[in-house]
Design a protein around this motif. Structure first.
Motif, short mmCIF file in Angstrom:
data_model
loop_
_atom_site.label_atom_id
_atom_site.label_comp_id
_atom_site.label_asym_id
_atom_site.label_seq_id
_atom_site.Cartn_x
_atom_site.Cartn_y
_atom_site.Cartn_z
N LEU A 171 38.84 46.95 38.61
CA LEU A 171 39.76 48.09 38.48
C LEU A 171 40.35 48.15 37.07
CD1 LEU A 171 41.57 47.84 41.94
CD2 LEU A 171 40.18 49.76 41.15
N LYS A 172 40.67 46.99 36.52
CA LYS A 172 41.22 46.97 35.16
C LYS A 172 40.18 47.48 34.15
CE LYS A 172 43.92 44.05 33.28
NZ LYS A 172 45.04 44.97 33.01
N LYS A 173 38.96 47.10 34.37
CA LYS A 173 37.89 47.53 33.47
C LYS A 173 37.73 49.06 33.52
CE LYS A 173 33.01 46.81 32.81
NZ LYS A 173 31.81 46.43 33.50
N VAL B 8 48.31 47.40 47.33
CA VAL B 8 48.12 48.85 47.39
C VAL B 8 46.73 49.26 46.88
CG1 VAL B 8 50.54 49.51 47.36
CG2 VAL B 8 49.41 49.08 45.20
N THR B 9 45.73 48.44 47.19
CA THR B 9 44.36 48.80 46.80
C THR B 9 43.66 49.51 47.97
OG1 THR B 9 43.67 46.58 47.40
CG2 THR B 9 44.05 46.99 45.06
N MET C 57 44.52 56.05 42.14
CA MET C 57 44.68 55.16 40.99
C MET C 57 45.86 54.21 41.25
SD MET C 57 44.76 56.45 37.05
CE MET C 57 44.30 55.41 35.69
N THR C 58 45.73 53.00 40.76
CA THR C 58 46.79 52.01 41.02
C THR C 58 47.20 51.32 39.71
OG1 THR C 58 45.06 50.42 41.51
CG2 THR C 58 46.07 51.54 43.40
#
Lengths: 297, 405
Positions: free
Chosen positions: B50-52, B269-270, B313-314
């Motif tokens: 997710l960070k990527k 919260v994913t 989006m988180t």
């Protein structure tokens, strides 16, 4: 502490240990017959979880049934892997060099399976949503998680089936003969190499089925094996290397010790209890709980 | 000299003169390389993924807009390294990526325990490092190259407790008993510490369950049994490992425990939570996070959803998105891709406009001498009908908060 609370800890420990036991007997069978330490065993468990997941979401098969249906394809996969890779590093030649090659091979298989699964299926966790994962059987004051209870009894049945297979069928007896004395077995007309293939097939089919049962209440991700592989090895060594009943009892014991440890130690040290018990058993019985049967099946 | 020789000589002379008389060549612009050290394998791989996604989105936007203007339109390129599932692997990944080539700045490594190790490498290599990790001690070691954009764990604990107490009071269900359950990763440890030592007591709240484990959790029965026996009014919940978290939530449902769950971090919260435990069980569960889509960020979220296929989006993609933009701003101000110059620019930066500032609440980015973002405030996110929405602060919330027990 009231008796019901203590009983709850014992029952919870046994339910958790049931699936550990099934995971471990596959590993013990492979070691007992082939003398191979299979580091990829946990990864086959993970693949069993994924196959059960796809059975559930694509074909609508309940995961308890799906776990059983993982057995035939994984048995075939085991036979093929043995034929293509493991047969080259087992059954003949210098035992020390063979051991090195086996370790590197199974470790390599583990790395390839984990990373390929991450690449192909993504690291996103998946789960099979079953009603019984969040429901419990109430037995007096005790609560027994339904998914774990079903998984426990199916693990018992599969372990019993393996025991019957090994002790009552010709193929099972041939496997035991190949484990006890490969040379004498080959003089009796037993194809030891073929027996190794069967052992590897049955060993990974069992752990895949255990993965399927685990998937009824545990999320599936490519890296899930690391949560269980060490416990599998502990169970196998605790029970006596290569002993099927030993591995089964070892798996149950680990679940029980994990649960009962919480009566005396904080949660953070739960697995410390397992390793302390492990060291104590090996101190008293270096050959493991079923030591006299060590290196037999 | 023959005619042919003269012609050849003239041609050679012309060729040699070309660079002098022709138009000046374009100055070769070096790419600006940003390292992203996050878990891309192992039990936290999903967060790294997710960070990527967030970092790649920011890089594509920046490069499409002409790159870093102060550096002649230099493009940003990402150098990712897998932090794996242990501090040792994370440190080794950081060492590899920071010594192989010149890196202007770095981002990572999600789990505070990893960030503590990785920032030591960045400090030695003198590469500025931006992190969303929460643990207080990340910026308590006198490091010059570490910049923490999230509010630290202890501040989050204090503000989350204030908010929960206030919400409960407003709904006539005052909080008298609380539970702390979570793993022993650094961010959770620093969140629980002030609650355990002073904050709960100061508000007259009794701590009835305090259970911390080392991931993975074999079984959640004993923990949830204690919750059932003590009936706390609120549970502060910090289970960063997904299977552990699912086991606890499943057990909460199985045992019929009705309590308010206040999560500690964005792991709760994913999207995969909805698929795993269902939206009914998640409804009204809250999480305190460092970033989440705010009012006015609808376009950004839409773009992210279209681009990645993620349902929403988180914090994790949002923060790496903001971090890349922040590095871009620092490079513009420094007029250099040199890591030391970018570090100095970050130390002095005061940003109130642009994608980085609008992503990190409350919309202003500047750092104190420790590298902590001044004025960073946590957000409260709440699951409502299968989607997490920002509910606090109210002025930036995308949904009003719902309280129930």
């Amino acid at each position: 502490m009231v008796a019901s609370e203590l009983t709850q800890y014992v029952v919870t420990g046994l339910l958790v240990g049931g699936v550990y036991a099934l995971m471990s007997i596959g590993l013990a069978l492979i070691f007992g017959v082939m003398r191979v330490v299979n580091f990829a065993q946990g990864d086959f468990m993970m693949l069993g979880m994924y196959l059960t997941y796809y059975y559930a979401v694509v074909l609508g098969i309940d995961p308890l049934v799906g776990a059983l249906v993982t057995i035939p394809p994984f048995f075939v996969v085991g036979l093929v892997l043995h034929r293509v890779f493991l047969a080259r590093v087992t059954g003949g030649g210098d035992p020390n060099r063979e051991m090195d090659a086996q370790l590197i091979l199974t470790l390599g298989m583990s790395l390839i399976i984990t990373n390929a699964t991450t690449m192909i299926l993504s690291p996103m966790p998946r789960a099979i949503r079953t009603a019984y994962a969040t429901q419990a059987f109430a037995v007096g004051p005790l609560l027994l998680n339904q998914a774990r209870t079903y998984a426990f009894f199916m693990a018992l049945c599969l372990a019993a089936a393996v025991y019957v297979f090994l002790t009552r069928t010709d193929l099972g007896k041939a496997l035991r003969a190949a484990a006890d004395d490969p040379e004498a077995a080959s003089y009796q007309g037993i194809n030891v190499r073929a027996m190794h293939g069967v052992a590897f097939g049955v060993g990974i089919a069992l752990v895949a089925a255990a993965g399927g049962l685990l998937a009824t209440y545990y999320p599936i991700e490519p890296n899930v094996a690391v949560n269980f592989i060490v416990l599998m090895f502990v169970a196998v060594v605790l029970g006596g290397l290569g002993s099927i009943p030993g591995a089964f009892v070892g798996g149950l014991a680990i679940g029980l010790v994990q649960s009962l440890t919480l009566l005396v130690l904080p949660l953070q040290l739960q697995n410390v209890g397992v390793f302390v018990a492990f060291l104590l058993v090996l101190y008293v019985r270096p050959q493991g709980l079923f030591g006299r049967r060590a290196r037999t099946v | 000299m023959s005619l042919l020789s003269r012609a050849v000589t003239l041609a050679l002379a012309l060729l040699l003169a070309l660079p002098v008389v022709g138009p000046p060549p374009a100055v070769a612009v070096d790419d600006v390389k940003i390292a992203l050290v996050v878990p891309l394998s192992g039990r936290w791989a999903r967060q790294g993924q997710l960070k990527k996604m967030g970092a790649e989105m920011a890089i594509d936007e920046i490069n499409a807009q002409g790159g870093i203007k102060a550096l002649g339109g230099a493009k940003i390129v990402l150098r990712e390294a897998d932090a794996g599932d242990s501090v040792e692997k994370a440190v080794s990944a950081a060492q590899r990526v920071l010594t192989r080539e010149k890196i202007s700045a770095g981002i990572g490594s999600w789990l505070s325990s990893f960030t503590l190790g990785v920032t030591e490498v960045a400090e030695r290599q003198q590469v500025p490092w931006l992190t969303l990790s929460y643990a207080d001690n990340i910026t308590e070691r006198g490091f010059k190259y570490t910049f923490q954009t999230s509010p630290v764990s202890s501040a989050q604990a204090e503000q989350a407790l204030d908010l929960v107490v206030e919400l409960a009071k407003r709904n006539n269900q005052p909080i008298r008993k609380a539970a702390l359950i979570g793993d022993n990763t650094a961010a959770t440890v620093f969140f629980f510490k002030p609650l355990r030592e002073k904050l709960l007591q100061a508000k007259g709240i009794e701590l009835v369950v305090d259970e911390v484990w080392t991931p993975p959790l074999p079984d959640a029965t004993s923990i949830v049994q204690k919750l059932r026996a003590t009936q706390p009014d609120v549970v502060f919940y910090g289970a960063t490992n997904f299977p552990d978290s699912i086991q606890v939530l499943q057990k909460v449902k199985e045992f019929g425990v009705k309590t308010h769950i206040q999560g500690v971090g964005a792991w709760l919260v994913t999207p995969e939570y909805v698929k795993t435990v269902g939206k009914e069980l998640l409804d009204n569960i809250q999480a305190v996070v460092a970033a989440h889509p705010l009012k006015g960020q609808e376009e950004l979220v839409k773009k992210f959803v279209q681009r990645t296929g993620e349902p929403f989006m988180t914090q994790d993609p949002l923060c790496s998105y903001a971090h890349v933009w922040l590095i871009k701003e620092a490079a513009e101000q420094a007029k250099s891709a040199d890591p030391k110059a970018i570090r100095d620019a970050l130390a002095k930066i005061d940003l109130t406009t642009g994608p980085a500032a609008s992503t990190l609440s409350p919309g202003r980015i500047r750092f104190d001498e420790r590298g902590r973002r001044i004025g960073a405030v946590p957000l409260i996110v709440q699951w409502q009908n299968g989607e997490p929405f920002t509910v606090v602060p109210v002025n930036l919330a995308t949904r009003p908060v719902v309280w129930h027990k």
